[in-house]
Design a protein around this motif. Structure first.
Motif, mmCIF file in Angstrom:
data_model
loop_
_atom_site.group_PDB
_atom_site.id
_atom_site.type_symbol
_atom_site.label_atom_id
_atom_site.label_comp_id
_atom_site.label_asym_id
_atom_site.label_seq_id
_atom_site.Cartn_x
_atom_site.Cartn_y
_atom_site.Cartn_z
ATOM 1 N N ARG A 190 0.853 -1.179 0.000
ATOM 2 C CA ARG A 190 0.000 0.000 0.000
ATOM 3 C C ARG A 190 0.888 1.227 0.000
ATOM 4 O O ARG A 190 2.055 1.163 0.378
ATOM 5 C CB ARG A 190 -0.892 0.005 1.243
ATOM 6 N N GLU A 191 0.340 2.343 -0.411
ATOM 7 C CA GLU A 191 1.122 3.579 -0.447
ATOM 8 C C GLU A 191 1.608 3.933 0.952
ATOM 9 O O GLU A 191 0.864 3.851 1.918
ATOM 10 C CB GLU A 191 0.281 4.710 -1.036
ATOM 11 N N GLY A 192 2.878 4.307 1.043
ATOM 12 C CA GLY A 192 3.479 4.666 2.322
ATOM 13 C C GLY A 192 4.225 3.538 2.990
ATOM 14 O O GLY A 192 4.964 3.765 3.946
ATOM 15 N N ASP A 193 4.072 2.298 2.516
ATOM 16 C CA ASP A 193 4.763 1.162 3.129
ATOM 17 C C ASP A 193 6.257 1.239 2.872
ATOM 18 O O ASP A 193 6.701 1.740 1.845
ATOM 19 C CB ASP A 193 4.246 -0.165 2.561
ATOM 20 N N LEU A 194 7.025 0.712 3.811
ATOM 21 C CA LEU A 194 8.460 0.574 3.638
ATOM 22 C C LEU A 194 8.721 -0.854 3.174
ATOM 23 O O LEU A 194 8.302 -1.812 3.836
ATOM 24 C CB LEU A 194 9.188 0.849 4.952
ATOM 25 N N VAL A 195 9.369 -1.014 2.024
ATOM 26 C CA VAL A 195 9.562 -2.340 1.432
ATOM 27 C C VAL A 195 11.028 -2.555 1.098
ATOM 28 O O VAL A 195 11.801 -1.609 0.972
ATOM 29 C CB VAL A 195 8.712 -2.516 0.145
ATOM 30 N N ARG A 196 11.403 -3.826 0.981
ATOM 31 C CA ARG A 196 12.738 -4.190 0.516
ATOM 32 C C ARG A 196 12.623 -4.632 -0.933
ATOM 33 O O ARG A 196 11.795 -5.479 -1.259
ATOM 34 C CB ARG A 196 13.319 -5.316 1.359
ATOM 35 N N ILE A 197 13.453 -4.032 -1.812
ATOM 36 C CA ILE A 197 13.420 -4.388 -3.230
ATOM 37 C C ILE A 197 14.778 -4.954 -3.632
ATOM 38 O O ILE A 197 15.811 -4.570 -3.077
ATOM 39 C CB ILE A 197 13.048 -3.186 -4.125
ATOM 40 N N VAL A 198 14.759 -5.892 -4.575
ATOM 41 C CA VAL A 198 15.985 -6.485 -5.109
ATOM 42 C C VAL A 198 15.932 -6.404 -6.626
ATOM 43 O O VAL A 198 14.851 -6.441 -7.213
ATOM 44 C CB VAL A 198 16.169 -7.954 -4.657
ATOM 45 N N PRO A 199 17.088 -6.298 -7.275
ATOM 46 C CA PRO A 199 17.092 -6.274 -8.740
ATOM 47 C C PRO A 199 16.603 -7.610 -9.301
ATOM 48 O O PRO A 199 16.836 -8.660 -8.703
ATOM 49 C CB PRO A 199 18.558 -6.048 -9.102
ATOM 50 N N SER A 200 15.940 -7.568 -10.435
ATOM 51 C CA SER A 200 15.454 -8.793 -11.069
ATOM 52 C C SER A 200 15.591 -8.639 -12.569
ATOM 53 O O SER A 200 16.133 -7.654 -13.061
ATOM 54 C CB SER A 200 13.990 -9.043 -10.698
ATOM 55 N N ARG A 201 15.069 -9.617 -13.280
ATOM 56 C CA ARG A 201 15.090 -9.514 -14.736
ATOM 57 C C ARG A 201 14.135 -8.404 -15.164
ATOM 58 O O ARG A 201 13.228 -8.028 -14.418
ATOM 59 C CB ARG A 201 14.669 -10.841 -15.370
ATOM 60 N N LYS A 202 14.301 -7.897 -16.378
ATOM 61 C CA LYS A 202 13.402 -6.872 -16.904
ATOM 62 C C LYS A 202 12.026 -7.480 -17.094
ATOM 63 O O LYS A 202 11.874 -8.482 -17.774
ATOM 64 C CB LYS A 202 13.884 -6.394 -18.268
ATOM 65 N N ARG A 203 11.018 -6.881 -16.484
ATOM 66 C CA ARG A 203 9.647 -7.361 -16.657
ATOM 67 C C ARG A 203 8.848 -6.457 -17.577
ATOM 68 O O ARG A 203 7.819 -6.850 -18.101
ATOM 69 C CB ARG A 203 8.944 -7.442 -15.305
ATOM 70 N N ALA A 204 9.310 -5.229 -17.740
ATOM 71 C CA ALA A 204 8.666 -4.263 -18.624
ATOM 72 C C ALA A 204 9.725 -3.229 -18.986
ATOM 73 O O ALA A 204 10.871 -3.327 -18.557
ATOM 74 C CB ALA A 204 7.472 -3.601 -17.939
ATOM 75 N N LYS A 205 9.323 -2.232 -19.732
ATOM 76 C CA LYS A 205 10.265 -1.203 -20.152
ATOM 77 C C LYS A 205 10.936 -0.523 -18.959
ATOM 78 O O LYS A 205 12.136 -0.237 -18.984
ATOM 79 C CB LYS A 205 9.530 -0.171 -21.010
ATOM 80 N N ARG A 206 10.162 -0.254 -17.899
ATOM 81 C CA ARG A 206 10.697 0.458 -16.738
ATOM 82 C C ARG A 206 10.786 -0.392 -15.488
ATOM 83 O O ARG A 206 11.209 0.095 -14.436
ATOM 84 C CB ARG A 206 9.800 1.662 -16.423
ATOM 85 N N LYS A 207 10.347 -1.647 -15.547
ATOM 86 C CA LYS A 207 10.234 -2.449 -14.322
ATOM 87 C C LYS A 207 11.317 -3.513 -14.265
ATOM 88 O O LYS A 207 11.303 -4.458 -15.044
ATOM 89 C CB LYS A 207 8.844 -3.084 -14.266
ATOM 90 N N ALA A 208 12.277 -3.349 -13.342
ATOM 91 C CA ALA A 208 13.377 -4.305 -13.224
ATOM 92 C C ALA A 208 13.723 -4.602 -11.762
ATOM 93 O O ALA A 208 14.841 -4.993 -11.456
ATOM 94 C CB ALA A 208 14.606 -3.779 -13.949
ATOM 95 N N TRP A 209 12.781 -4.398 -10.847
ATOM 96 C CA TRP A 209 12.982 -4.669 -9.428
ATOM 97 C C TRP A 209 11.835 -5.516 -8.908
ATOM 98 O O TRP A 209 10.722 -5.450 -9.431
ATOM 99 C CB TRP A 209 13.053 -3.366 -8.626
#
Length: 93
Positions: free
Chosen positions: A51-70
């Motif tokens: 949800r908006e405002g949440d603190l999350v942990r992100i890791v790099p991944s394969r490209k899933r879309a033009k701008r989405k790679a995490w």
């Protein structure tokens, strides 16, 4: 534990996608003052739990879309309790 970055969810209106903001402190080359830099990244939220405002942990991944790679690995804190936690530094655990 998964290495990654801490980020705050800025927008969670899409299905399985969120926009997160990662803050990093960078030393100014001439004046030496630390400047807060922000990056807006798109990340994959497979379960759609963020949800908006949440603190999350992100890791790099394969490209899933033009701008989405995490990928969102975990929700560290919900919006109410997440305001006091730091954002953006690398996690070494």
């Amino acid at each position: 534990a998964a290495r990654g970055r801490l980020a705050r969810v800025a927008r969670a209106r899409m299905q399985k996608s969120v926009i997160v903001v990662v803050e990093t402190l960078v030393r100014h080359p001439r004046y030496g003052k630390y400047v807060r830099m922000r990056s807006r990244l798109m990340a994959h939220d497979a379960e759609g739990r963020c949800r908006e405002g949440d603190l999350v942990r992100i890791v790099p991944s394969r490209k899933r879309a033009k701008r989405k790679a995490w990928d969102v690995v975990e929700i560290v804190g919900r919006e109410a309790e997440a305001r006091t936690l730091p954002i953006g530094e690398e996690d070494v655990s």
